[in-house]
Write a protein that holds these residues in place. Structure first.
Motif, short mmCIF file in Angstrom:
data_model
loop_
_atom_site.label_atom_id
_atom_site.label_comp_id
_atom_site.label_asym_id
_atom_site.label_seq_id
_atom_site.Cartn_x
_atom_site.Cartn_y
_atom_site.Cartn_z
N ILE A 374 0.86 -1.18 0.00
CA ILE A 374 0.00 0.00 0.00
C ILE A 374 0.91 1.24 0.00
O ILE A 374 1.76 1.40 0.88
N LEU A 375 0.70 2.10 -0.99
CA LEU A 375 1.52 3.31 -1.12
C LEU A 375 0.67 4.56 -0.93
O LEU A 375 -0.50 4.58 -1.28
N ALA A 376 1.32 5.59 -0.36
CA ALA A 376 0.65 6.89 -0.19
C ALA A 376 0.46 7.53 -1.56
O ALA A 376 1.34 7.47 -2.41
N ASN A 377 -0.72 8.14 -1.76
CA ASN A 377 -1.03 8.67 -3.07
C ASN A 377 -1.82 9.98 -2.97
O ASN A 377 -2.59 10.32 -3.85
N GLY A 378 -1.67 10.70 -1.83
CA GLY A 378 -2.43 11.94 -1.69
C GLY A 378 -2.01 12.70 -0.46
O GLY A 378 -1.03 12.33 0.21
N GLY A 379 -2.73 13.76 -0.14
CA GLY A 379 -2.45 14.59 1.04
C GLY A 379 -2.96 13.94 2.29
O GLY A 379 -2.21 13.50 3.16
N ARG A 380 -4.29 13.84 2.40
CA ARG A 380 -4.87 13.05 3.48
C ARG A 380 -4.87 11.60 3.02
O ARG A 380 -5.37 11.29 1.94
N VAL A 381 -4.29 10.71 3.80
CA VAL A 381 -4.02 9.36 3.31
C VAL A 381 -4.84 8.29 4.05
O VAL A 381 -5.38 7.39 3.44
N LEU A 382 -4.90 8.37 5.38
CA LEU A 382 -5.62 7.36 6.16
C LEU A 382 -6.53 8.04 7.17
O LEU A 382 -6.26 9.17 7.60
N ASN A 383 -7.60 7.33 7.55
CA ASN A 383 -8.53 7.81 8.58
C ASN A 383 -8.72 6.70 9.59
O ASN A 383 -9.49 5.76 9.35
N VAL A 384 -8.00 6.76 10.69
CA VAL A 384 -8.07 5.69 11.68
C VAL A 384 -9.26 5.99 12.59
O VAL A 384 -9.28 6.99 13.31
N THR A 385 -10.26 5.11 12.53
CA THR A 385 -11.56 5.39 13.17
C THR A 385 -11.88 4.33 14.21
O THR A 385 -11.72 3.14 13.94
N ALA A 386 -12.30 4.77 15.39
CA ALA A 386 -12.60 3.82 16.46
C ALA A 386 -13.89 4.20 17.17
O ALA A 386 -14.26 5.37 17.24
N LEU A 387 -14.54 3.17 17.70
CA LEU A 387 -15.70 3.36 18.56
C LEU A 387 -15.24 3.22 20.01
O LEU A 387 -14.30 2.48 20.29
N GLY A 388 -15.93 3.88 20.93
CA GLY A 388 -15.64 3.72 22.36
C GLY A 388 -16.83 4.21 23.16
O GLY A 388 -17.68 4.93 22.63
N LYS A 389 -16.87 3.80 24.42
CA LYS A 389 -18.02 4.19 25.27
C LYS A 389 -18.19 5.70 25.33
O LYS A 389 -19.30 6.21 25.40
N THR A 390 -17.07 6.40 25.33
CA THR A 390 -17.07 7.87 25.36
C THR A 390 -16.12 8.36 24.26
O THR A 390 -15.37 7.55 23.70
N VAL A 391 -16.15 9.67 24.01
CA VAL A 391 -15.20 10.20 23.02
C VAL A 391 -13.77 9.91 23.49
O VAL A 391 -12.90 9.55 22.70
N LYS A 392 -13.56 9.99 24.80
CA LYS A 392 -12.22 9.74 25.33
C LYS A 392 -11.77 8.30 25.07
O LYS A 392 -10.62 8.05 24.68
N ALA A 393 -12.69 7.35 25.28
CA ALA A 393 -12.35 5.94 25.04
C ALA A 393 -12.10 5.69 23.55
O ALA A 393 -11.19 4.95 23.17
#
Ligand code: AMP
Ligand code: GLY
Length: 421
Positions: A374-393
Motif C-alpha cells: 500500500i503506497l501513499a497517493n495523496g495529502g490526506r491518506v488514512l482515517n483511523v476510526t474507532a468506537l468507544g463508550k465515550t469520546v475519550k475511550a
C-alpha cells in the motif's frame, strides 16, 4: 441492487464500507476508489469530473443507484444527468448544489427566509468591498464566493488584513473565478459544530452531530486543511439544540430553497456557530463532511443503503434511523507537508495489525496498491476510526491503532477530540 459510489476519499471508503454490509447490495462499484475501497467494492478508473465516463459506465453496467460523495460532480450536474436517464441518485441537483457553490446565494437565502446567520454584504468590485470594510471595521471575515477547496475564507483581525484579503482574492485572483465575487461578514463568536440532515425534497431527518478539526496542528493551530480528524457526537448539539437547528435553520432552508426553484435532495451539511443568541449558519455544504462521515458511518446501526435510497426515493418520513450509543473518533494521517506540497509513493505498513483491533476501522483516502504494497497517493491518506463508550475511550483506541501503523512519511495530530475529553 447494483450501486456506484463516486469519489476516492475516506468519506467514500466509509460509505462503501457501510453500503457493502447491506443485504440489498448485490454489486458495489466506486469511481475512482482507492486501495482500501478495493477491499469492499470494485474500483473503476473513472475520475469524478468525467461525467460522460460515469454516465457511460452506469448505462453499460445497468447501475441502479449512484451515491455521489464530493461536491464537484454535484455542482457540475451529475445528479441531473442521472435523473434524466432514469437512474436513482443520492445528492442534490446542480441548482440546489449551488448553495455550496456560491456562499452569497446561501446568504441571500438566509436573508430572505430569516435564517440566523452573520450580517453580510456581497461585492464584485474591490473598491466597494474596501469601502464596506472601512465602514464596518474589524474583526471581519472575507470570503471568496465560489468553491476554493476550503481555503477561500480569511478571518481578518484588523482592517489592513481585510484590505489585503480583498486584494488577494479579487485583484490577484488567488482562487481564480471563485473569487470574482466576495462575501464580507461580521465575525461571529461561539462554538462551532457540524450538523447533518438528510432531505428528500419534503422531509428532513437529522443525523447524529459530528465535529471536525480543520487546523493542521495540535491545539487547532496552523493553516486550515480539509479536516485532520473528527468525532461524534458533538456535546454542544444536545437534543434540544438539534430541535432548534431543525426549526430555525434546516426546515426554513428547505422550504425557501423549494420556493426559490432549488428543491433540495441529499444530505445538507450545515456549518454552525452556536453563539450566545443561539445557532447561526456559517455555510452549507451539499455533501457529507470528510472526515465527519467516517465517524458517522461507524455509529450507524441501520442499513446505510436503505437510508440513502429512502432519501433518494422520497421515503424519509417512513424510516427511523438507529445509531450505536458509543462515540466514534477519526484521526487523519496525512503526508508530511500537507496542506502544502507533499510526496507520493512511500510505503505504508502495519495496516492489517491496526485494522484488527476491536472496533477499529482504517478508512483509506489517498492510497494505491502496487504489487501487494500500500503506497501513499495523496495529502490526506488514512482515517483511523474507532468506537468507544465515550469520546475519550474512542480517542484512546484510535491512537492505539495509529501507533501500529508504520509510515515514517506521514503525520497526524495528537489531540483529536480535545474539546470533548
Ligand atoms: P467556511 O469555509 O465558510 O466553513 O469557513 C471556514 C471557517 O472559518 C469556519 O469553520 C469558521 O471557523 C470560520 N468562519 C467562517 N465564517 C465565519 C464568521 N462569520 N464568523 C466567525 N468565523 C467564521
Ligand atoms: N470536514 C470539512 C468538510 O468536509 O468540508
Amino acid at each position: 441492487m447494483k450501486v456506484l459510489v463516486i469519489g476516492s476519499g475516506g468519506r467514500e471508503h466509509s460509505l462503501c464500507w457501510a453500503i457493502a454490509k447491506s443485504p440489498k447490495c448485490d454489486e458495489l462499484f466506486c469511481a475512482p476508489g482507492n486501495a482500501g475501497i478495493d477491499r469492499v467494492a470494485i474500483s473503476i478508473p473513472i475520475q469524478v469530473d468525467d461525467l460522460d465516463g460515469i454516465m457511460d459506465f452506469v448505462a453499460a453496467n445497468a447501475i441502479e443507484f449512484v451515491v455521489v460523495g464530493p461536491e464537484g460532480p454535484l455542482v457540475a450536474g451529475l445528479v441531473d444527468r442521472l435523473d434524466a436517464a432514469g437512474v436513482k441518485a443520492f445528492g442534490p441537483s446542480a441548482r440546489a448544489a449551488e448553495y455550496e457553490g456560491s456562499k452569497g446565494l446561501t446568504k441571500d437565502l438566509c436573508a430572505k427566509y430569516l435564517i440566523p446567520t452573520a450580517e453580510y454584504a456581497r461585492f464584485d468590485e474591490p473598491d466597494a468591498a474596501k469601502e464596506y470594510i472601512r465602514v464596518k471595521g474589524a474583526p471581519i471575515v472575507v470570503k471568496a464566493d465560489g468553491l476554493a477547496a476550503g481555503k477561500g475564507v480569511i478571518l481578518c483581525r484588523n482592517e489592513n488584513e481585510a484590505y489585503a484579503a480583498i486584494d488577494h482574492i479579487m485583484t490577484e485572483s488567488a482562487f481564480g473565478d471563485a473569487g470574482a465575487e466576495v462575501v464580507i461578514e461580521e465575525m461571529m463568536v461561539g462554538e462551532e459544530a457540524s450538523f447533518f440532515a438528510l432531505v428528500d425534497g419534503k422531509t428532513a431527518l437529522p443525523l447524529v452531530a459530528a465535529q471536525d478539526h480543520k487546523a493542521v496542528l495540535d491545539g487547532d493551530e496552523g493553516p486550515n486543511t480539509g479536516g485532520m480528524g473528527a468525532y461524534s457526537p458533538a456535546a454542544i448539539i444536545t437534543e434540544e439544540m438539534s430541535a432548534r437547528v431543525m426549526d430555525e435553520i434546516i426546515n426554513p432552508t428547505i422550504k425557501g430553497a423549494a420556493a426559490d426553484g432549488r428543491p433540495y435532495k441529499g444530505v445538507l451539511y450545515a456549518g454552525l456557530m452556536v453563539t450566545k443568541k443561539g445557532p447561526h449558519l456559517i455555510e452549507y455544504n451539499v455533501r457529507f463532511g470528510d472526515p465527519e462521515c467516517q465517524a458517522m458511518m461507524m455509529r450507524l446501526k441501520s442499513d446505510a443503503l436503505e437510508m440513502l435510497l429512502a432519501c433518494a426515493e422520497g421515503r424519509l418520513d417512513k424510516i427511523k434511523l438507529e445509531w450505536h450509543k458509543e462515540a466514534a473518533l477519526t484521526v487523519v494521517i496525512a503526508a508530511e507537508g500537507y496542506p502544502g506540497a507533499y510526496d507520493k509513493g512511500s510505503e505504508i505498513k502495519g495496516l492489517d495489525a491496526a485494522g484488527k483491533l476491536k472496533d477499529v476501522v482504517v478508512f483509506h483516502a489517498g492510497t494505491v496498491e502496487d504489487d501487494g504494497r500500500i503506497l501513499a497517493n495523496g495529502g490526506r491518506v488514512l482515517n483511523v476510526t474507532a468506537l468507544g463508550k465515550t469520546v475519550k475511550a474512542a480517542q484512546k483506541r484510535a491512537y492505539e491503532a495509529v501507533d501500529l501503523i508504520d509510515w515514517p512519511e506521514g503525520f497526524c495530530r495528537s489531540d483529536i477530540g480535545w474539546r470533548a475529553v
